[in-house]
Design an enzyme around this catalytic site. Structure first.
Site, mmCIF file in Angstrom:
data_model
loop_
_atom_site.group_PDB
_atom_site.id
_atom_site.type_symbol
_atom_site.label_atom_id
_atom_site.label_comp_id
_atom_site.label_asym_id
_atom_site.label_seq_id
_atom_site.Cartn_x
_atom_site.Cartn_y
_atom_site.Cartn_z
ATOM 1 N N ASP A 1 0.812 -1.219 0.000
ATOM 2 C CA ASP A 1 0.000 0.000 0.000
ATOM 3 C C ASP A 1 0.844 1.268 0.000
ATOM 4 O OD1 ASP A 1 -2.242 -1.741 0.285
ATOM 5 O OD2 ASP A 1 -1.810 -1.843 2.427
ATOM 6 N N LYS B 1 2.385 2.129 -5.217
ATOM 7 C CA LYS B 1 3.150 1.656 -6.385
ATOM 8 C C LYS B 1 2.399 1.904 -7.687
ATOM 9 C CE LYS B 1 3.297 -2.462 -4.452
ATOM 10 N NZ LYS B 1 2.855 -2.173 -3.086
ATOM 11 N N GLY C 1 -3.839 -4.472 -4.509
ATOM 12 C CA GLY C 1 -4.818 -3.459 -4.883
ATOM 13 C C GLY C 1 -4.056 -2.218 -5.284
ATOM 14 N N HIS C 2 -4.030 -1.920 -6.569
ATOM 15 C CA HIS C 2 -3.251 -0.780 -7.053
ATOM 16 C C HIS C 2 -4.197 0.310 -7.550
ATOM 17 C CE1 HIS C 2 0.350 -3.705 -7.664
ATOM 18 N NE2 HIS C 2 0.145 -3.389 -6.407
ATOM 19 N N GLN D 1 2.304 -6.111 -3.135
ATOM 20 C CA GLN D 1 2.573 -6.171 -1.697
ATOM 21 C C GLN D 1 3.846 -5.357 -1.384
ATOM 22 O OE1 GLN D 1 1.898 -9.623 -3.175
ATOM 23 N NE2 GLN D 1 -0.148 -8.812 -3.012
ATOM 24 N N SER E 1 -7.369 -1.239 -0.215
ATOM 25 C CA SER E 1 -8.109 -1.148 -1.478
ATOM 26 C C SER E 1 -8.603 -2.515 -1.935
ATOM 27 C CB SER E 1 -7.253 -0.494 -2.564
ATOM 28 O OG SER E 1 -5.967 -1.031 -2.565
HETATM 29 P P1 IMP Z 1 -2.374 -12.998 1.792
HETATM 30 O O1 IMP Z 1 -1.413 -12.412 0.783
HETATM 31 O O2 IMP Z 1 -3.811 -12.802 1.417
HETATM 32 O O3 IMP Z 1 -2.034 -14.413 2.141
HETATM 33 O O4 IMP Z 1 -2.183 -12.177 3.165
HETATM 34 C C1 IMP Z 1 -0.996 -12.241 3.932
HETATM 35 C C2 IMP Z 1 -0.645 -10.874 4.513
HETATM 36 O O5 IMP Z 1 -0.261 -9.996 3.469
HETATM 37 C C3 IMP Z 1 -1.798 -10.183 5.244
HETATM 38 O O6 IMP Z 1 -1.272 -9.435 6.321
HETATM 39 C C4 IMP Z 1 -2.371 -9.242 4.208
HETATM 40 O O7 IMP Z 1 -3.041 -8.138 4.780
HETATM 41 C C5 IMP Z 1 -1.087 -8.812 3.513
HETATM 42 N N1 IMP Z 1 -1.293 -8.377 2.130
HETATM 43 C C6 IMP Z 1 -1.490 -9.148 1.043
HETATM 44 N N2 IMP Z 1 -1.591 -8.392 -0.068
HETATM 45 C C7 IMP Z 1 -1.433 -7.123 0.324
HETATM 46 C C8 IMP Z 1 -1.391 -5.867 -0.389
HETATM 47 O O8 IMP Z 1 -1.487 -5.794 -1.607
HETATM 48 N N3 IMP Z 1 -1.198 -4.771 0.385
HETATM 49 C C9 IMP Z 1 -1.024 -4.821 1.730
HETATM 50 N N4 IMP Z 1 -1.037 -5.963 2.421
HETATM 51 C C10 IMP Z 1 -1.241 -7.099 1.731
#
Ligand code: IMP
Length: 417
Positions: free
Chosen positions: A14, A17, A41-42, A225, A300
């Site tokens: 977040d 990017k 979520g971009h 991420q 997002s």
């Molecule tokens: P997962 O990727 O759904 O398995 O989640 C694992 C961890 O990564 C959790 O803490 C999510 O909130 C975090 N996470 C996954 N994708 C994102 C992202 O795009 N932005 C922020 N946190 C993310």
């Protein structure tokens, strides 16, 4: 000579990017996703219109750009088409410019069921996943039983492997988690049913990248991420299930490390995190609420509120090393407007429970608005001092500062292309 630029999040995602991939894409022929899935979520704001992308690379709003999805991405096919249709509804031509690797693991309903069931059982030790089946899909890939996009075009193999997988996972769902099993039909509806539609977009991403590199095209690699969510280098076990750092590009889409010219680290002017896990500079006070409210800190993808804290330069120094970051982009500087003082964590001290306790450098804040500033000289002196403090602590130059969600609300100090 073409240049290949990598955009990576420096903390827990977040960081903004999407906006910078979109900006850099002005000069690029292609944008490539190499890991993660629709957990990302971009958000892009172009001509006042907000677009949130999860799977489609953030270069899609530029009509000349090819958007590639490498084998490191786990693909939820229904969500992919939902996004394509939404873009098409708003007049963006997509299908001809998308190329999906046949090596992408397919996310299936049992992955989502398992993700949710596991989180429920973990109770207050839950990871706080996005609930999209990301982890279980990567597990199936590593266990060498997963189904990949290319398998959709061999229906006999697809169905028989799917039946075996469902048998195996339903046993776990029913007997271990005491929850509902998935049906074969439900799984086929979420995968094979899209095969004909998907077919024209599937092709050899490795070959395409080889061609682009040899024809001196500029390419942007879009990380999803953040570096501290990396399965190996992040705050394990509170991480995602892919490698989110720059090293993942080679395995995630098939471009060797020597082809990468510039690694741009996107970092927020403060720090946020969604989900559980350590966050040494987290704030629970008035300033924390200010950051959440003014920064509109809601996920997002899931809409969850994000935890907020001071800028963590101690973590960033390590992240710079892991990714070999060349330059930084500081986003959401304007969210700090009006704070009496601003702090950055320079290093950690080890606490009695072996936890990281931040040691801060604190300087006066600024009262004037920085919203929409387009030149460094437009910023109040204190804001420039803050940026200098970050630069000095990290030892890497700041290339961009973002002062609002729009493309134009950007200070360009140096363009990596
Ligand atoms: P997962 O990727 O759904 O398995 O989640 C694992 C961890 O990564 C959790 O803490 C999510 O909130 C975090 N996470 C996954 N994708 C994102 C992202 O795009 N932005 C922020 N946190 C993310």
């Amino acid at each position: 000579m073409g240049k290949n630029i990598v955009v990576i999040g420096t903390h827990w995602g977040d960081e903004g990017k999407g906006k910078f991939v979109d900006i850099l894409t002005d000069k690029a022929a292609a944008v490539v996703r190499f890991q993660g899935g629709h957990n990302a979520g971009h958000t892009l704001v172009v001509d006042g219109k907000k677009t949130i992308l999860h799977l489609v690379p953030s270069g899609i709003l530029h009509a000349h750009v090819e958007c590639l999805i490498g084998n490191g991405v786990v693909l939820s096919i229904p969500d992919f088409f939902k996004e394509i249709e939404q873009l098409e509804k708003s007049g963006v031509d997509v299908r001809e410019r998308l190329l999906v690797s046949p090596g992408c693991p397919v996310i299936l309903p049992h992955h989502i069921f398992l993700d949710m069931a596991r989180e429920k059982v973990r109770g207050n030790r839950k990871i706080g996943t996005t609930g999209r089946g990301i982890g279980p899909a990567y597990e199936d890939k590593v266990a060498r039983r997963g189904l990949r996009v290319g398998d959709l075009f061999n229906p006999e193999y697809f169905v028989s492997t799917l039946e075996d997988n469902i048998d195996y996972h339903n046993f776990v769902l029913k007997e271990y988690f005491h929850t509902d099993p998935v049906s074969l039909q439900q799984s086929l509806d979420a995968s094979l049913a899209f095969a004909d539609q998907l077919h024209p977009m599937v092709g050899d991403v490795v070959e395409k990248l080889g061609f682009l590199c040899s024809s001196n095209a500029n390419i942007v690699f879009e990380g999803a991420q953040g570096s501290l969510l990396d399965i190996d280098q992040g705050t394990y076990p509170y991480v995602t299930s892919s490698n989110t750092t720059a090293g993942a590009i080679s395995s995630g889409c098939g471009v060797g490390p020597r082809y990468l010219d510039y690694i741009l680290g996107i970092t927020k002017a403060y720090t946020t995190r969604v989900g559980s896990g350590p966050f040494p500079t987290e704030l629970f006070d008035r300033v924390g609420s200010h950051l959440a409210r003014v920064g509109d800190e809601f996920g997002s993808t899931t809409g969850r509120s994000r935890r907020c804290g001071w800028f963590d330069a101690a973590a960033l120094k390590r992240v710079i090393q892991i990714n070999s970051i060349s330059g930084l982009c500081i986003t959401k500087l304007d969210v700090l407007d009006g704070l009496e003082t601003v702090s950055i964590c320079r290093e950690y001290q080890t606490g009695t429970n072996r936890e990281d306790l931040p040691i801060y450098d604190k300087i006066p804040g600024w009262q004037a608005s920085t919203v929409g500033a387009r030149k460094l000289s437009d910023l109040p002196t204190e804001a420039r001092d803050y940026l200098k403090l970050i630069e000095n602590a990290c030892g890497v130059p700041i290339d961009y500062v973002s002062t609002g969600p729009k493309r134009e609300d950007t200070i360009e100090v140096s363009n990596p292309f």
